[in-house]
Design a protein around this motif. Structure first.
Motif, PDB file in Angstrom:
ATOM      1  N   SER A  30       0.805  -1.232   0.000  1.00  0.00           N
ATOM      2  CA  SER A  30       0.000   0.000   0.000  1.00  0.00           C
ATOM      3  C   SER A  30       0.831   1.271   0.000  1.00  0.00           C
ATOM      4  N   LYS A  31       2.137   1.147   0.366  1.00  0.00           N
ATOM      5  CA  LYS A  31       3.025   2.307   0.492  1.00  0.00           C
ATOM      6  C   LYS A  31       2.483   3.333   1.479  1.00  0.00           C
ATOM      7  N   GLU A  32       1.748   2.836   2.453  1.00  0.00           N
ATOM      8  CA  GLU A  32       1.175   3.675   3.493  1.00  0.00           C
ATOM      9  C   GLU A  32       1.361   2.995   4.839  1.00  0.00           C
ATOM     10  N   LEU A  33       1.304   3.791   5.884  1.00  0.00           N
ATOM     11  CA  LEU A  33       1.393   3.276   7.246  1.00  0.00           C
ATOM     12  C   LEU A  33       0.027   3.275   7.921  1.00  0.00           C
ATOM     13  N   ARG A  34      -1.027   3.262   7.133  1.00  0.00           N
ATOM     14  CA  ARG A  34      -2.373   3.490   7.654  1.00  0.00           C
ATOM     15  C   ARG A  34      -2.693   2.599   8.856  1.00  0.00           C
ATOM     16  N   ASP A  35      -2.528   1.281   8.723  1.00  0.00           N
ATOM     17  CA  ASP A  35      -2.958   0.350   9.778  1.00  0.00           C
ATOM     18  C   ASP A  35      -1.796  -0.227  10.572  1.00  0.00           C
ATOM     19  N   MET A  36      -0.620   0.359  10.469  1.00  0.00           N
ATOM     20  CA  MET A  36       0.541  -0.224  11.137  1.00  0.00           C
ATOM     21  C   MET A  36       0.369  -0.235  12.650  1.00  0.00           C
ATOM     22  N   CYS A  37      -0.016   0.904  13.230  1.00  0.00           N
ATOM     23  CA  CYS A  37      -0.125   0.976  14.684  1.00  0.00           C
ATOM     24  C   CYS A  37      -1.264   0.098  15.207  1.00  0.00           C
ATOM     25  N   VAL A  38      -2.375   0.059  14.486  1.00  0.00           N
ATOM     26  CA  VAL A  38      -3.496  -0.778  14.909  1.00  0.00           C
ATOM     27  C   VAL A  38      -3.097  -2.254  14.876  1.00  0.00           C
ATOM     28  N   ASP A  39      -2.392  -2.675  13.834  1.00  0.00           N
ATOM     29  CA  ASP A  39      -1.941  -4.073  13.748  1.00  0.00           C
ATOM     30  C   ASP A  39      -0.926  -4.394  14.832  1.00  0.00           C
ATOM     31  N   LEU A  40      -0.045  -3.451  15.146  1.00  0.00           N
ATOM     32  CA  LEU A  40       0.908  -3.682  16.225  1.00  0.00           C
ATOM     33  C   LEU A  40       0.207  -3.906  17.556  1.00  0.00           C
ATOM     34  N   VAL A  41      -0.852  -3.135  17.788  1.00  0.00           N
ATOM     35  CA  VAL A  41      -1.577  -3.264  19.056  1.00  0.00           C
ATOM     36  C   VAL A  41      -2.357  -4.583  19.109  1.00  0.00           C
ATOM     37  N   GLU A  42      -3.114  -4.863  18.060  1.00  0.00           N
ATOM     38  CA  GLU A  42      -4.019  -6.018  18.086  1.00  0.00           C
ATOM     39  C   GLU A  42      -3.298  -7.342  17.847  1.00  0.00           C
ATOM     40  N   LYS A  43      -2.229  -7.353  17.035  1.00  0.00           N
ATOM     41  CA  LYS A  43      -1.611  -8.619  16.632  1.00  0.00           C
ATOM     42  C   LYS A  43      -0.274  -8.897  17.307  1.00  0.00           C
ATOM     43  N   VAL A  44       0.291  -7.891  17.949  1.00  0.00           N
ATOM     44  CA  VAL A  44       1.573  -8.099  18.625  1.00  0.00           C
ATOM     45  C   VAL A  44       1.463  -7.763  20.115  1.00  0.00           C
ATOM     46  N   ALA A  45       0.960  -6.568  20.427  1.00  0.00           N
ATOM     47  CA  ALA A  45       0.898  -6.150  21.833  1.00  0.00           C
ATOM     48  C   ALA A  45      -0.089  -6.989  22.637  1.00  0.00           C
ATOM     49  N   ASP A  46      -1.256  -7.265  22.082  1.00  0.00           N
ATOM     50  CA  ASP A  46      -2.248  -8.049  22.833  1.00  0.00           C
ATOM     51  C   ASP A  46      -1.743  -9.459  23.160  1.00  0.00           C
ATOM     52  N   PRO A  47      -1.134 -10.212  22.217  1.00  0.00           N
ATOM     53  CA  PRO A  47      -0.573 -11.512  22.604  1.00  0.00           C
ATOM     54  C   PRO A  47       0.529 -11.416  23.653  1.00  0.00           C
ATOM     55  N   CYS A  48       1.328 -10.360  23.573  1.00  0.00           N
ATOM     56  CA  CYS A  48       2.378 -10.197  24.576  1.00  0.00           C
ATOM     57  C   CYS A  48       1.785  -9.910  25.951  1.00  0.00           C
ATOM     58  N   LYS A  49       0.763  -9.077  26.001  1.00  0.00           N
ATOM     59  CA  LYS A  49       0.104  -8.808  27.284  1.00  0.00           C
ATOM     60  C   LYS A  49      -0.591 -10.057  27.815  1.00  0.00           C
ATOM     61  N   ALA A  50      -1.145 -10.855  26.891  1.00  0.00           N
ATOM     62  CA  ALA A  50      -1.781 -12.103  27.334  1.00  0.00           C
ATOM     63  C   ALA A  50      -0.757 -13.062  27.944  1.00  0.00           C
ATOM     64  N   ALA A  51       0.492 -12.967  27.487  1.00  0.00           N
ATOM     65  CA  ALA A  51       1.561 -13.792  28.053  1.00  0.00           C
ATOM     66  C   ALA A  51       2.225 -13.132  29.257  1.00  0.00           C
ATOM     67  N   ALA A  52       1.672 -12.005  29.726  1.00  0.00           N
ATOM     68  CA  ALA A  52       2.175 -11.295  30.913  1.00  0.00           C
ATOM     69  C   ALA A  52       3.579 -10.754  30.696  1.00  0.00           C
ATOM     70  N   LEU A  53       3.879 -10.318  29.476  1.00  0.00           N
ATOM     71  CA  LEU A  53       5.180  -9.717  29.191  1.00  0.00           C
ATOM     72  C   LEU A  53       5.139  -8.218  29.486  1.00  0.00           C
ATOM     73  N   LEU A  54       6.236  -7.698  29.994  1.00  0.00           N
ATOM     74  CA  LEU A  54       6.380  -6.264  30.204  1.00  0.00           C
ATOM     75  C   LEU A  54       6.958  -5.614  28.949  1.00  0.00           C
TER      76      LEU A  54
END
Length: 493
Positions: free
Chosen positions: A415-439
């Motif tokens: 897409s040559k855009e960063l439109r959904d980058m932050c949303v994907d980081l939160v939903e697909k990376v940060a949420d699994p890490c929080k579910a694993a109790a990572l800081l």
């Protein structure tokens, strides 16, 4: 011989006889020529009417000549009195006796008060026309130029004005902050300052013209402060519009945004127009962007860097209005963009130099079996640093996290855009890490391990592996820094 008395009596008779004969002859002529008497009487009456008309015309001509003489004399007097009258009306306007709509007409003029007088003396109209023209001239006076002494700018009132404060509210604020201030004097001061600010708007929109204009004599240090404050940004408002292109559709939605964040529409329009001007300035000039903004708009380097980051978000349409990202303040967003500019650009421009197509190629390189081997290598590298319970909680999430990171890079490449980058980081990376109790620090270690293990085990099998490894490393460092910045502020999903 006849006596003297007899001779007198004879003369008397002869005279009477002559009168009788003349009477009889005149009567006989009257009887014979009655038409001639009537014609002579009609001609005498017509001559009398002509004489009366001539007398009336002469009187009218005399009156007109007298009126013209009075008008010429009055025109000369008006020519001498026009300039003091114009100066008096100008002083009245500066004291606040004229409404704001007439201020520009009066302030743009101070030297032309004789135009109407010259026209009245030359045209020679009637009294009604002359009175109408004079009345019309009094209603609107046209000036050429006004030059005053160095202008006294009240910076406190300027701050209130750019924030959208009304004149009445400014008067109330002035009276409440200054002891024993006459409300009339405060009102006149505020109205005069607000008129001055409106005259400066056009120059502030093009700051380079402020120092070259001759209408208002403003010291250079005051000019710098005016420009800096006019281009200052309200962090609450800018947080609502970052990541959006400055289109007319966004301008129409400003009313809704202002009602939501409690910002005046006047202030929002000013900031929107400023951001749009800076965005257009960098649209075709992407070299030393911060220096370009600073030199074009004569603002400080700190403010120029803020505008540089706003333009970066608008160019790549980074979506920061998602409900999962509303917890981020303007300061958080500013730090986030600062990381992206530091990791993904050369620091002087706002064009990303990361080859996201290499990241997409790496995604195609890893099959299902390769993903499983990759996951085991990452967990093995983390085992000395993580507790056993934390490592056991992370084990089922590791493959999902690695795959999500590769997908994010591939989407940016397409897409040559960063439109959904932050949303994907939160939903697909940060949420699994929080579910694993990572800081946050644990998450950074995880992403570093993902980069290192890929370099050791997989890049050597790919063609041009050094180029792929460099793109992968730059990409991971960027999203790792962004994720760590957001991690502690994100609520649990």
């Amino acid at each position: 011989p006849p006596t003297e008395q007899h001779m007198h009596r004879h003369k008397g008779h002869s005279h009477e006889d002559g009168e009788e004969r003349s009477d009889s002859s005149s009567s006989s002529r009257g009887k014979g020529s009655g038409g001639s008497d009537s014609s002579s009487s009609s001609s005498s009456s017509s001559r009398g009417k002509q004489q009366q008309q001539q007398q009336q015309q002469q009187q009218q001509q005399q009156q007109q000549q007298q009126q013209q003489q009075r008008r010429r004399a009055g025109g000369v007097q008006h020519e001498d009195a026009a300039k003091p009258q114009a100066e008096g009306e100008l002083l009245s306007a500066l004291r606040g006796e004229y409404p704001l709509a007439l201020a520009s007409d009066l302030a743009s003029s101070a030297t032309a008060g004789t135009v109407c007088a010259e026209g009245a003396a030359a045209a020679e109209p009637t009294d009604a026309e002359a009175d109408a023209k004079l009345k019309k001239h009094k209603e609107k006076i046209i000036f050429d130029m006004f030059v005053g002494d160095p202008v006294n700018v009240d910076m406190d009132l300027f701050d209130l004005w750019i924030s959208g404060c009304t004149a009445q509210a400014a008067v109330h604020h002035l009276c409440s902050t200054v002891d024993n201030l006459d409300p009339t004097v405060a009102k006149q001061h505020v109205e005069h300052q607000f008129r001055l600010f409106w005259l400066l708007v056009e120059k502030l929109e093009k700051p380079r013209t402020l120092g070259t204009q001759l209408l208002l004599q403003i010291p250079s240090d005051v000019q710098r402060r005016l420009i800096e404050r006019y281009y200052a940004i309200d962090e609450v408002f800018v947080r609502e519009v970052v990541g959006k292109k400055f289109t007319h559709r966004l301008r129409r939605d400003l009313d809704y945004i202002c009602a939501r964040v409690n910002v005046s529409v006047t202030s929002a329009l000013r900031q929107y127009d400023n951001c749009r001007r800076v965005y257009k300035c960098l649209q075709y000039n992407d070299v030393n962007t911060a220096d370009t903004i600073r030199s074009t708009f004569l603002i400080s380097t700190e403010l120029a860097v803020k505008y540089q980051r706003i333009v970066f978000l608008a160019r790549y349409k980074l979506n920061l209005s998602h409900k999962r990202l509303t917890c981020l303040t303007y300061t958080d967003v500013d730090q986030l963009v600062s990381v992206l500019l530091d990791k993904w650009t050369d620091g002087k421009t706002i064009t990303m130099n990361v080859n996201f197509k290499d990241v997409r190629d790496l995604k195609a390189l890893l099959n299902r079996e390769a993903h499983e081997q990759y996951r085991r290598a990452v967990l093995q590298a983390l085992s000395p640093r993580f507790a056993e319970a934390k490592l056991r909680a992370l084990e089922p999430k590791a493959r999902e996290i690695i795959k999500a990171i590769l997908n994010i890079g591939a989407e940016i490449a397409d897409s040559k855009e960063l439109r959904d980058m932050c949303v994907d980081l939160v939903e697909k990376v940060a949420d699994p890490c929080k579910a694993a109790a990572l800081l946050a620090d644990d998450t950074r270690l995880l992403l570093d391990s993902i980069c290192d293990q890929f370099e050791q085990k997989w890049v050597s099998y790919a063609r041009h592996h050094q180029r792929l490894l460099q793109s992968w490393r730059v990409f991971l460092h960027g999203i790792s820094s962004c994720l760590v910045l957001m991690y502690d502020k994100l609520p649990q999903s």
